[in-house]
Scaffold this active site. Sequence first.
Site, mmCIF file in Angstrom:
data_model
loop_
_atom_site.group_PDB
_atom_site.id
_atom_site.type_symbol
_atom_site.label_atom_id
_atom_site.label_comp_id
_atom_site.label_asym_id
_atom_site.label_seq_id
_atom_site.Cartn_x
_atom_site.Cartn_y
_atom_site.Cartn_z
ATOM 1 N N CYS A 110 0.848 -1.193 0.000
ATOM 2 C CA CYS A 110 0.000 0.000 0.000
ATOM 3 C C CYS A 110 0.882 1.241 0.000
ATOM 4 O O CYS A 110 1.895 1.283 0.708
ATOM 5 C CB CYS A 110 -0.884 -0.010 1.247
ATOM 6 S SG CYS A 110 -1.974 1.416 1.380
ATOM 7 N N GLU A 153 -9.059 -0.980 -2.267
ATOM 8 C CA GLU A 153 -9.432 0.444 -2.292
ATOM 9 C C GLU A 153 -10.725 0.693 -1.519
ATOM 10 O O GLU A 153 -10.851 1.699 -0.812
ATOM 11 C CB GLU A 153 -9.550 0.934 -3.733
ATOM 12 C CG GLU A 153 -8.248 0.837 -4.544
ATOM 13 C CD GLU A 153 -7.045 1.484 -3.859
ATOM 14 O OE1 GLU A 153 -7.184 2.590 -3.308
ATOM 15 O OE2 GLU A 153 -5.971 0.854 -3.855
ATOM 16 N N HIS A 156 -10.055 0.967 1.991
ATOM 17 C CA HIS A 156 -9.592 2.314 2.379
ATOM 18 C C HIS A 156 -10.773 3.225 2.679
ATOM 19 O O HIS A 156 -10.725 4.038 3.603
ATOM 20 C CB HIS A 156 -8.795 2.958 1.235
ATOM 21 C CG HIS A 156 -7.326 2.645 1.248
ATOM 22 N ND1 HIS A 156 -6.521 2.944 2.317
ATOM 23 C CD2 HIS A 156 -6.516 2.087 0.308
ATOM 24 C CE1 HIS A 156 -5.275 2.564 2.034
ATOM 25 N NE2 HIS A 156 -5.241 2.039 0.822
HETATM 26 ZN ZN ZN Z 1 -3.630 1.145 -0.097
#
Ligand code: ZN
Length: 182
Positions: A110, A153, A156
């Site tokens: 990441c 994603e 996130h």
């Molecule tokens: Zn990431």
Amino acid sequence: MIPKVHETTNEKILSQEDSRLREASHDVPFDEIKSPKIKKLVKEMSDILATQDDGVAIAAPQIGVNLRIFVVSGKVFEHENGPKMPDRVYINPVIIRASKKTILKSGEGCLSVRWLYGKVVRHTNVTIEYYDQNRNHNKRGAGGLLAHIFQHEIDHLDGILFIDKAVEVEEILPEENIQDEK
Ligand code: ZN
């Protein structure tokens, strides 16, 4: 000559200890999807992603904006010797289907968690619904790398980092990115 780390970090990308990475992000209001504010944000995300040689995607909270947007690098959609592809933008994405089949995916990393890599259980296939920048509502199924990117994603956007789920985490420094200063 002093060895220099070449574009492997970008000060605009938040790193894991930043609390903004831990918040659940908000949907972009439908009326704002085509606004200059969102256009500017998406452009900034793309520009920052382009500075990362190994970056395949970036989510808005990674640059401190808690809105449900992520951008996938065009290079993910390119084929060998094929044309260059534009980045793709996913706004208010929702996973509507996920395969029962999962894989322990190795080498997940990441941009906000340098330089750790680990193995993460991911669905092999997912289908998402999302808005594009023209406010079209789209449905897209994905397998392989793109399916893993979608899951990483969207995590996130929910304040989740891959290290929360990863096993066998190890640090791999970007030695290949260290170049002599020019
Ligand atoms: Zn990431």
